[in-house]
Design a protein around this motif. Sequence first.
Motif, PDB file in Angstrom:
ATOM      1  N   VAL A   1     -41.494   6.686  44.429  1.00 49.30           N
ATOM      2  CA  VAL A   1     -42.439   6.721  45.526  1.00 49.30           C
ATOM      3  C   VAL A   1     -41.706   6.952  46.851  1.00 49.30           C
ATOM      4  O   VAL A   1     -42.182   7.692  47.686  1.00 49.30           O
ATOM      5  CB  VAL A   1     -43.259   5.421  45.572  1.00 49.30           C
ATOM      6  N   VAL A   2     -40.557   6.336  47.029  1.00 47.23           N
ATOM      7  CA  VAL A   2     -39.809   6.492  48.276  1.00 47.23           C
ATOM      8  C   VAL A   2     -39.408   7.954  48.498  1.00 47.23           C
ATOM      9  O   VAL A   2     -39.556   8.453  49.615  1.00 47.23           O
ATOM     10  CB  VAL A   2     -38.587   5.543  48.313  1.00 47.23           C
ATOM     11  N   PRO A   3     -38.910   8.686  47.460  1.00 47.59           N
ATOM     12  CA  PRO A   3     -38.620  10.107  47.699  1.00 47.59           C
ATOM     13  C   PRO A   3     -39.867  10.900  48.097  1.00 47.59           C
ATOM     14  O   PRO A   3     -39.780  11.806  48.920  1.00 47.59           O
ATOM     15  CB  PRO A   3     -38.074  10.600  46.368  1.00 47.59           C
ATOM     16  N   GLN A   4     -41.046  10.533  47.568  1.00 54.09           N
ATOM     17  CA  GLN A   4     -42.271  11.220  47.944  1.00 54.09           C
ATOM     18  C   GLN A   4     -42.579  10.990  49.421  1.00 54.09           C
ATOM     19  O   GLN A   4     -42.965  11.914  50.130  1.00 54.09           O
ATOM     20  CB  GLN A   4     -43.446  10.730  47.099  1.00 54.09           C
ATOM     21  N   ILE A   5     -42.386   9.756  49.862  1.00 49.64           N
ATOM     22  CA  ILE A   5     -42.619   9.446  51.269  1.00 49.64           C
ATOM     23  C   ILE A   5     -41.637  10.212  52.144  1.00 49.64           C
ATOM     24  O   ILE A   5     -42.012  10.773  53.181  1.00 49.64           O
ATOM     25  CB  ILE A   5     -42.526   7.930  51.520  1.00 49.64           C
ATOM     26  N   LEU A   6     -40.388  10.272  51.723  1.00 51.32           N
ATOM     27  CA  LEU A   6     -39.373  11.003  52.477  1.00 51.32           C
ATOM     28  C   LEU A   6     -39.712  12.486  52.547  1.00 51.32           C
ATOM     29  O   LEU A   6     -39.644  13.098  53.624  1.00 51.32           O
ATOM     30  CB  LEU A   6     -37.994  10.788  51.844  1.00 51.32           C
ATOM     31  N   LEU A   7     -40.096  13.086  51.414  1.00 48.50           N
ATOM     32  CA  LEU A   7     -40.473  14.502  51.406  1.00 48.50           C
ATOM     33  C   LEU A   7     -41.709  14.744  52.270  1.00 48.50           C
ATOM     34  O   LEU A   7     -41.792  15.750  52.975  1.00 48.50           O
ATOM     35  CB  LEU A   7     -40.733  14.977  49.985  1.00 48.50           C
ATOM     36  N   THR A   8     -42.643  13.824  52.235  1.00 48.47           N
ATOM     37  CA  THR A   8     -43.843  13.961  53.057  1.00 48.47           C
ATOM     38  C   THR A   8     -43.490  13.884  54.529  1.00 48.47           C
ATOM     39  O   THR A   8     -44.010  14.650  55.344  1.00 48.47           O
ATOM     40  CB  THR A   8     -44.860  12.862  52.694  1.00 48.47           C
ATOM     41  N   PHE A   9     -42.586  12.986  54.873  1.00 48.60           N
ATOM     42  CA  PHE A   9     -42.147  12.870  56.265  1.00 48.60           C
ATOM     43  C   PHE A   9     -41.461  14.156  56.709  1.00 48.60           C
ATOM     44  O   PHE A   9     -41.699  14.644  57.824  1.00 48.60           O
ATOM     45  CB  PHE A   9     -41.208  11.678  56.435  1.00 48.60           C
ATOM     46  N   ILE A  10     -40.633  14.721  55.851  1.00 54.44           N
ATOM     47  CA  ILE A  10     -39.958  15.986  56.180  1.00 54.44           C
ATOM     48  C   ILE A  10     -40.981  17.096  56.366  1.00 54.44           C
ATOM     49  O   ILE A  10     -40.895  17.888  57.311  1.00 54.44           O
ATOM     50  CB  ILE A  10     -38.921  16.335  55.096  1.00 54.44           C
ATOM     51  N   ALA A  11     -41.984  17.152  55.475  1.00 54.71           N
ATOM     52  CA  ALA A  11     -43.042  18.158  55.603  1.00 54.71           C
ATOM     53  C   ALA A  11     -43.803  17.971  56.908  1.00 54.71           C
ATOM     54  O   ALA A  11     -44.119  18.940  57.607  1.00 54.71           O
ATOM     55  CB  ALA A  11     -43.989  18.079  54.414  1.00 54.71           C
ATOM     56  N   TYR A  12     -44.079  16.722  57.252  1.00 53.17           N
ATOM     57  CA  TYR A  12     -44.774  16.415  58.503  1.00 53.17           C
ATOM     58  C   TYR A  12     -43.977  16.920  59.696  1.00 53.17           C
ATOM     59  O   TYR A  12     -44.514  17.556  60.602  1.00 53.17           O
ATOM     60  CB  TYR A  12     -45.015  14.909  58.604  1.00 53.17           C
ATOM     61  N   ARG A  13     -42.690  16.627  59.707  1.00 59.92           N
ATOM     62  CA  ARG A  13     -41.830  17.062  60.818  1.00 59.92           C
ATOM     63  C   ARG A  13     -41.757  18.590  60.894  1.00 59.92           C
ATOM     64  O   ARG A  13     -41.760  19.162  61.977  1.00 59.92           O
ATOM     65  CB  ARG A  13     -40.422  16.474  60.669  1.00 59.92           C
ATOM     66  N   PHE A  14     -41.711  19.239  59.734  1.00 60.45           N
ATOM     67  CA  PHE A  14     -41.638  20.694  59.700  1.00 60.45           C
ATOM     68  C   PHE A  14     -42.912  21.314  60.260  1.00 60.45           C
ATOM     69  O   PHE A  14     -42.862  22.217  61.098  1.00 60.45           O
ATOM     70  CB  PHE A  14     -41.388  21.173  58.265  1.00 60.45           C
ATOM     71  N   VAL A  15     -44.070  20.831  59.814  1.00 59.99           N
ATOM     72  CA  VAL A  15     -45.342  21.364  60.313  1.00 59.99           C
ATOM     73  C   VAL A  15     -45.476  21.068  61.800  1.00 59.99           C
ATOM     74  O   VAL A  15     -45.924  21.917  62.579  1.00 59.99           O
ATOM     75  CB  VAL A  15     -46.528  20.785  59.508  1.00 59.99           C
ATOM     76  N   ASN A  16     -45.061  19.897  62.228  1.00 59.73           N
ATOM     77  CA  ASN A  16     -45.103  19.540  63.643  1.00 59.73           C
ATOM     78  C   ASN A  16     -44.212  20.483  64.463  1.00 59.73           C
ATOM     79  O   ASN A  16     -44.588  20.914  65.549  1.00 59.73           O
ATOM     80  CB  ASN A  16     -44.666  18.087  63.823  1.00 59.73           C
ATOM     81  N   TYR A  17     -43.039  20.830  63.936  1.00 61.41           N
ATOM     82  CA  TYR A  17     -42.136  21.758  64.611  1.00 61.41           C
ATOM     83  C   TYR A  17     -42.798  23.138  64.748  1.00 61.41           C
ATOM     84  O   TYR A  17     -42.717  23.773  65.802  1.00 61.41           O
ATOM     85  CB  TYR A  17     -40.820  21.867  63.836  1.00 61.41           C
ATOM     86  N   ILE A  18     -43.456  23.587  63.694  1.00 62.45           N
ATOM     87  CA  ILE A  18     -44.125  24.890  63.735  1.00 62.45           C
ATOM     88  C   ILE A  18     -45.236  24.877  64.786  1.00 62.45           C
ATOM     89  O   ILE A  18     -45.391  25.834  65.554  1.00 62.45           O
ATOM     90  CB  ILE A  18     -44.670  25.266  62.343  1.00 62.45           C
ATOM     91  N   VAL A  19     -45.996  23.799  64.842  1.00 60.36           N
ATOM     92  CA  VAL A  19     -47.076  23.684  65.829  1.00 60.36           C
ATOM     93  C   VAL A  19     -46.503  23.757  67.239  1.00 60.36           C
ATOM     94  O   VAL A  19     -47.004  24.495  68.092  1.00 60.36           O
ATOM     95  CB  VAL A  19     -47.875  22.381  65.620  1.00 60.36           C
TER      96      VAL A  19
END
Length: 124
Positions: free
Chosen positions: A1-19
């Motif tokens: 579960v922790v790796p999923q949260i980490l990957l989700t956080f990375i995805a969040y940061r990436f989408v936020n960077y694109i925005v």
Amino acid sequence: VVPQILLTFIAYRFVNYIVKTQQNHVKRITNDEDYKLFDINEESSNDIIIKKHKQLAMKNHPDKPEGDAQKMSIINETRDRLLKINEFKNQINEMNEILKYEISDYVGICVYRWLLMRIIQKLK
């Protein structure tokens, strides 16, 4: 579960960077003169931009006696730029919706599952 949260956080940061990148791009290509030429505000839709373009094109078309080819090319370039800006704004809004709901919901579900697993392990 922790790796999923980490990957989700990375995805969040990436989408936020694109925005943020697209918002900066929109600010760079936005020109107040474009909106003044078309006599519209920044929140105008594509339909309004096209309608105003047709009105200006009717007045300034080179085939008309008072028409001007140079002004007509400026009007066409402005229309293209305003439509592109609206396209970027729509993409930004879509990505913000992803950031608000889909990613945050996924993180919430992952954290909830992780907490449940911890509680179950303590009960055993």
